[in-house]
Every structure is written in C-alpha cells, then in structure tokens.
Design a protein around this motif. Sequence first.
Motif: not given
Length: 582
Positions: A354-372
């Motif tokens: 579950a921590t791996g899933d959380e890391l992936a979801e968080d990373y996607e949100r961070v990239l989208r929020a920073t214009g990537v």
Amino acid sequence: MRKSFLFALLLATALTACNDEDDKDDGGSGQAAQMQDAPAPDSLPDQFKQVSGNASAGQDAFRFETFGNERFWTDALRLPQGIAASGLTPLQALQIGLSVNVDALNAATRTAITNAIAQINDGTPPAQTAFGDPAVTLSLINQNAVIGVVAFNPDGTRKALANTGTLNIAGGDKVGLSCAGCHAITDNSVLPPTVALNTTGSIGRAVDGPTPHRLDVGRIFAAGQNSLAYYPFLQARFETLPGGTIGRGGFPGLATTVSSLPTEAEADTYLTGSNPTTGERFYPVGHFDDTGDGIGNPLHIAPLFRQDLAAPYGIEAGFDKLDDFSNNVFVNALDPTALLTPAGRDFLRTRANATGDELAEDYERVLRATGVAIETTPYVRSRTGLTPGVPASPTGRRVDETRLRDLNAYLISLPSPRRPADVDTAAAARGRIVFRTLAVSDGGNCTTCHQVDPNRFVPPNVIPMPTIYPAYTPAVLAQRMPPQTPIQNSDGPNPFFDDKHIVSDGSANGKVRGTSLVLLLDLTRKTKLLHDDSVVGTDFRSAANSLFDPARGANAAHPFYISDSTKRSDVIEFLRSLETER
C-alpha cells in the motif's frame, strides 16, 4: 554505483572475528602466525559475469550518455532554468563540488580561467573575475566542460566540446546528467579544491572512476526550479507507513494529502537543510539516493573503477550484473517518471504494498500540480514491455544494450588510483600480516571476508545485517510476499545504517538482508567511513583509527576492533597502500 557505498572490514562468521580481546597468541614464543587470504573465487560464478562491449565507446557513454534524461532535468525538474535564474557563478559551482574538464574548454575560456586565477592570487576578489560571472557558468555547461552535466541542442544532438556558443534554454537547449557527475574528478592540474575559496570541486583533466567525496548532490538538485519532480527520491510522509516518514535528522517528510501538497521550499529544505539541533544534513554531502522509495536514504557515492572485481552491485547486493545496475540508474534514478507507468506502479506495489501505491499516487499529483505533463513521460529512451520487478528491468524498461555493454567494458578497464606517495611501506607490511593472521589477538582474521590481494575478486558474499550491526533489532512495518522479507526498520547506535535496506533489500532476489563487500581501494581521500558516513575523521587515518577503536562499542555498526594502537596504525597503513596492477 558499486556496493562500496560501504567501506568496512565486514566479517561473515562471528562478531569476534577481528577482535583482539581473547584467544591469545603464543605470547612471543616465536611461533609463526597462521595466515589466510579471503575466500574469493578464482573466477566469478556465471551469475556475476559481464558481457562487455567497446571500452572506447564506453568512455563516451560514461561521460556523456543520458539516454534522453535531459528532458526530465530540463522540462520537469528545470535544473538549467534554475541555474540561470539564480545567477550561479563558476565559483559557486566549484563550492558545491562540481568540477570542470579543462580539455573541453575553448581557447578563450581557458585564457579567462587562467587570468582569473592569476587575478585572485594577486588579491582580486573572485567576484570581480571570471569566477564571479554567471555567464561563464552557462558557457562552461554549453561547452560540455562541467563533468557529468551534458548539454544538447534543440534538435537533440549533443553540443560539441569547446564550442563558442551559449546555453539557450528558451531556444530549446536541454541539459541532462551522466554517470560522470557522481563518479569522476579531475587531476587538479589547473585549480585544486582550495580552502581559501571554500571550493570542493576542481579544474583539470577528467579522471574517471573515483568518487567526488565533496559533491553536494542535494544543492545541485535544489538548484532546479521544480525539485519536487524528484519526489520518489526525496523523503516523503506516508499515511500507510507506521511512523509516517523515515530519514535523517528529524526531517518531517514531504506530505501529500487530499487537500494539500508539499511546497518547493519544503523539498529544498530536505535537499539542503540540516537538523537544527545536531547540524546534520538531511541529504549529506557526497551522498546520492538511488532508491525511489520515498525514504530519505542517500548513501555515500561509490567509486566505479575495476568493476570486474566488484560483483554484486548495490550495497544491498540487489544486482548481479553491472549493466543491470547501470540500467536501473538511467531508467529510474535519473528519470523517476518511469515509476508512474503501469509496470512502474506494479514494481512499487510489489516492493512496498500500500505504501508503494501511495507513493505513486502522490507523485502523480505532485507532477500534475507543478505543470509536468505525465502523458509525455517517461523521458528516457528505452525498450518497453519487459518483465517488471526483475533486476534486468525493474520497471519493465531497459536502455540500449550496446551502450550498456560498452559502459561495462569501460568500467572494467578503469584502473584504480595509485597508492599515496607517503605510504610507510614497513608499517604497511606489518599491517598486512595483522590483516591476514588467524590469531585474533593480533587483530587479524579480517580476511574471513576481505581479499588481501586487491587484484583478486572481492568475495561476492552478503553479510547478514545482524552480523555487521549487532544492534539491528528491526520493527516490522509491513509484510510482503515471499521471498521478500518484511519491510522493517531499526534504530540503535547507527540509526541510519539500515535505511537503504528497509524496502530495497536483497531478499527480493533470494539473498539475505545484509550488506555486500567492498573494494578496499582509493581509501586515502576518504574522511568519512561506512556507507552512512557515521565514522568521521579529519583524514583517512583518523577516521579509520576511530572505525577500529573498541571505544565505539560492541553494538555499533561494524564492531570489529583492534585494541593495540600500533597494530591498528599498521593495518590502516596497509589499507592506504592497496592498489591494483592496472
């Protein structure tokens, strides 16, 4: 890139193997000491044998190959934009450990640097010379003279060495990173590291393989305008992880929640900041984190010469093949967006549930929020559709095989640095005897694990964590499918010693949770020992003296000591003397 993130004399059989507290010798009767060499194989088992290509092409790959990661570093992390906007000067670049290859400079720049050094020697403030001019920094990058920093034209071709143009990011130029950035120095022939200038980088002819021990990777990454793009390799905070976050020095972790995202300032604090109480850097100088697990576990950068002697690779022995390790660095550590592919997400889930899933979801949100735009990722050119979760393709991807094999050939061919001129050969000879002796009262038996002859293979053993770190009493954080052992973390006298192994331990590949052995070469330039830099000195002699001093205690990491100070000094001189025939 090699397992020598850890310098230590690791002993595989017993905690007392290199202690000299009991089992006394003949008391001076003159009986010859029994001696042994390490259990290194005469030839490596097939699982460790490398397929090598062309070493000359491998040098080009080592110094300049990025496999397209310039798109990540320019379009996502925006490193060159940050360098330009901050007005980074050549002096500041040298102060964070970057180095300049004089052979890549055009004539005008060579003259400017020569004149600037003369001016500084005559008392001119560096800011009033070429070393204080940010435009010179951009020119150095554009000439591909900054070691490991590779500039490309808008059409994707690499910029020629010693060109006379300028870096034009707005016009489509891009900048990526190569192996040399973390695994090369210079010969100091133009300007060595200089205390008066507070510089740790140098200017001279490139020397490939040795570790740039004072390279401030954290500050380099923080120079980017969007260092959050490197999120999986920073220290995150997890809702699914007991304790929330793991790393050095009390950093609270970068938190991504339903209603909030971490800030760029918080990411830069992790990369450049320190614990206010201890002064310890969260991301230490001379370290690099090659594990995209959201845990703050950077390790001391390893050398990359004589890799024919060095298998397996990675401190946790995660890779039997050098090209597999190299591939992992390029497809993951230098472009973490591959973790957001279906195969990358599957890899994270397999390793961390579950921590791996959380890391992936968080990373996607961070990239989208920073214009990537993640729809255009990953950036690195690679073959896809391969089996994920295996050493050859952890995220189901692999870069060009020919280039990987050429890189193998070059890293195998690189000679080790020569021994220092001031080695006391008589002391080193005595130390060799102590190192080899079976009488533990002589502080010997270190060859239970380590090879006394540096020209032979390092024994491809993995030392179990409880052996190398007696205080290893981990708490289980999560269970995993066999053969993987649980995700677990331990504190104790060396609380960061096991951080690399919390998720990415060798059990995924059928190995024990523990540390691999190391190349005992080019040690004299080191002032910090063990892969977590927990043993520190003013130079190698003082650091090694502390490493072998029983005062560190029975529960410390690497608790193998030599009580006799003279014998300890002789062993240290023996280690300083080690070099290979090529």
